[in-house]
Design an enzyme around this catalytic site. Structure first.
Site, PDB file in Angstrom:
ATOM      1  CG  HIS A 160      -1.976  -1.025   1.220  1.00  0.00           C
ATOM      2  ND1 HIS A 160      -2.929  -1.150   0.240  1.00  0.00           N
ATOM      3  CD2 HIS A 160      -2.192  -2.051   2.082  1.00  0.00           C
ATOM      4  CE1 HIS A 160      -3.710  -2.171   0.494  1.00  0.00           C
ATOM      5  NE2 HIS A 160      -3.281  -2.756   1.588  1.00  0.00           N
ATOM      6  CG  ASP A 196      -2.681  -8.619   0.555  1.00  0.00           C
ATOM      7  OD1 ASP A 196      -1.885  -8.896   1.479  1.00  0.00           O
ATOM      8  OD2 ASP A 196      -3.786  -8.041   0.736  1.00  0.00           O
TER       9      ASP A 196
HETATM   10  N1  LIG Z   1      -7.005  -1.133   8.289  1.00  0.00           N
HETATM   11  C1  LIG Z   1      -7.612  -1.244   7.001  1.00  0.00           C
HETATM   12  C2  LIG Z   1      -7.176  -2.460   6.248  1.00  0.00           C
HETATM   13  C3  LIG Z   1      -5.716  -2.442   5.918  1.00  0.00           C
HETATM   14  C4  LIG Z   1      -5.373  -3.584   4.961  1.00  0.00           C
HETATM   15  C5  LIG Z   1      -4.016  -4.150   5.219  1.00  0.00           C
HETATM   16  C6  LIG Z   1      -3.666  -5.260   4.264  1.00  0.00           C
HETATM   17  O1  LIG Z   1      -3.717  -6.435   4.566  1.00  0.00           O
HETATM   18  N2  LIG Z   1      -3.316  -4.939   3.041  1.00  0.00           N
HETATM   19  O2  LIG Z   1      -2.938  -5.904   2.169  1.00  0.00           O
HETATM   20 ZN   LIG Z   2      -4.082  -7.456   2.642  1.00  0.00          ZN
END
Ligand SMILES: NCCCCCC(=O)NO
Ligand SMILES: [Zn+2]
Length: 343
Positions: A160, A196
Site C-alpha cells: 500500500h 493479497d
Molecule cells: N485497516 C484497514 C485495512 C488495511 C489492509 C491491510 C492489508 O492487509 N493490506 O494488504
Molecule cells: Zn491485505
C-alpha cells in the site's frame, strides 16, 4: 527455498489502529512473522539468512527523499510534541477543496504522508520498515544471483506504500524495491503479481507509467474493500505504462474456484509479457478465517497457488504482505511456497 528474515520486524508493534470507529489493537503484529518463520522451520523450507543493508541509495530508487526524511524523523517529532505514550497517527487529509502543501507541524506532516489512520508510527517503525525493505532486496539479489526462488519474510508489509505515502500497515514498498533491485541487477522486464486480498495501490502507483514492470493484481473489489480508491479493472496504466497494469477485482465471498480462474487470467498475461523475473506480493488474507477479510480460500487452496506460479518458470521473489489469522498464517503462506517447490 532460501528465506530472508530479520528479527528487527518486531520493532514495529503499534498500540492501536483506527478501525470500526475506534482505536483497536493492531492486527499487523510481530506474531505474524514469527508464526510463518516457525512453520518454515518445521517443514524445512530452506536456509534462513539475515538481510544485507542496501542503504538509502536503494530506497530512493522507489521512494521520495522527503518522505524518507519524514519517516526517519517522525517519531522524534511526535514524541517531542506529545510524549511517548501514544503512537503517531494522522487526523486530517488534503482531500477535495484543500491544498496538498506539506505542513511543518507533525500533525500536518503525518497527514500529508499517510493515506489512512490505521498505520501507527512507533519508536521502532523506521528500523523495522528499513529491515523489511532490506529483507526484500536481499531476496531479490539472491534471485538475481541465480537462485530459482527466494522468500522475503518481512514485516511491516509494503504494497500500500507509494513513493511518498504510508498506509494499510505499510511504510516502504518492499515488493517495488525488490522489483527495482532486479531491474538494477540487469533484468529488462519484471512482473509483479499481487495475490493479497487487498489491492496493492502503492505498487500500482509506483509503476503505473512504466512498461518495464507489469503489475497484476487480483483482490477484493475496491467498491467494497480497502483501499477503496484504486484497483478497478479500468485502470490499465498510463503513458508508457498503458497496458502494463492489470486489475482483477473480485466480490466478497469469492471462492477458490473463482479466485484461481482470475489467477489463471493474470498468469497468462504474465506469460505474454515474458518477463525476466517475477515478484509475488504474497498476502494470505484471502483465507476464509482472516479476521479483516472476506474471501473464502481454505488452507488446502494455498499450495495450488504456488504450483501454478511455478509453471510460469520464472526466477521468483516472494515478498510477504498481509494475512492476520495468526494461527493459520504460517501453514497458509508456507503452503504456497511448498506448492511452488512441488512439495
Ligand atoms: N485497516 C484497514 C485495512 C488495511 C489492509 C491491510 C492489508 O492487509 N493490506 O494488504
Ligand atoms: Zn491485505
Amino acid at each position: 527455498m532460501q528465506i530472508v528474515y530479520s528479527a528487527d520486524h518486531a520493532r514495529q508493534h503499534g498500540r492501536g489502529e483506527l478501525t470500526d470507529g475506534r482505536l483497536m489493537p493492531v492486527v499487523e503484529k510481530p506474531a505474524r512473522a514469527e508464526m510463518v518463520l516457525k512453520r518454515a522451520q518445521e517443514v524445512g523450507l530452506g536456509d534462513i539468512m539475515p538481510p544485507r543493508d542496501f542503504g538509502r541509495e536503494a530506497l530512493v530508487r522507489i521512494h521520495r527523499p522527503d518522505y524518507l526524511a519524514f519517516l526517519e524523523g517522525a517519531w522524534a517529532e511526535w514524541e517531542a510534541e506529545r510524549g511517548g505514550e501514544t503512537d503517531c497517527l494522522p487526523l486530517i487529509w488534503p482531500v477535495r477543496n484543500l491544498r496538498a502543501v506539506c505542513p511543518t507541524h507533525i500533525d500536518g506532516k503525518v497527514s500529508y504522508y499517510a493515506l489512512d489512520a490505521g498505520t501507527p508510527i512507533t519508536p521502532g517503525t523506521w528500523t523495522a520498515a528499513r529491515a523489511s525493505a532490506n529483507v526484500a532486496m536481499t531476496a531479490a539479489d539472491l534471485v538475481a544471483d541465480g537462485t530459482r526462488a527466494a522468500f522475503a519474510l518481512g514485516r511491516p508489509p509494503g504494497h500500500h506504500a507509494t513513493a511518498d505515502q504510508l498506509g494499510g500497515y505499510c511504510f516502504l514498498n518492499n515488493a517495488a524495491l525488490a522489483a527495482q533491485r532486479l531491474l538494477d541487477r540487469g533484468a529488462e522486464r519484471v512482473a509483479v503479481l499481487d495475490v493479497d486480498y487487498h489491492h496493492g495501490n502503492g505498487t500500482q502507483a509506483i509503476f503505473e507509467d512504466r512498461a518495464d514492470v507489469l503489475f497484476c493484481s487480483l483482490h477484493a473489489d475496491p467498491k467494497q474493500e480497502f483501499p477503496y480508491f484504486l484497483g478497478h479493472a479500468d485502470e490499465t496504466g498510463t503513458g508508457a505504462g498503458e497496458g502494463y497494469t492489470v486489475n482483477a477485482p473480485l466480490p466478497w465471498g469469492t471462492t477458490a474456484e473463482a479466485w484461481m480462474a482470475a489467477l489463471e487470467r493474470l498468469c497468462q498475461r504474465i506469460e505474454s509479457y515474458a518477463p525476466d523475473a517475477l515478484v509475488v506480493s504474497l498476502g494470505v488474507d484471502t483465507y476464509k478465517g482472516d479476521p479483516i477479510s472476506r474471501f473464502a480460500l481454505d488452507t488446502s487452496d494455498f499450495p495450488p497457488i504456488g504450483a501454478r506460479l511455478a509453471k510460469l518458470a520464472l526466477p521468483t521473489t516472494f515478498v510477504m504482505e498481509g494475512g492476520y489469522a495468526v494461527e493459520e498464517i504460517g501453514v497458509n503462506a508456507v503452503g504456497v511456497l511448498q506448492g511452488f517447490e512441488g512439495g
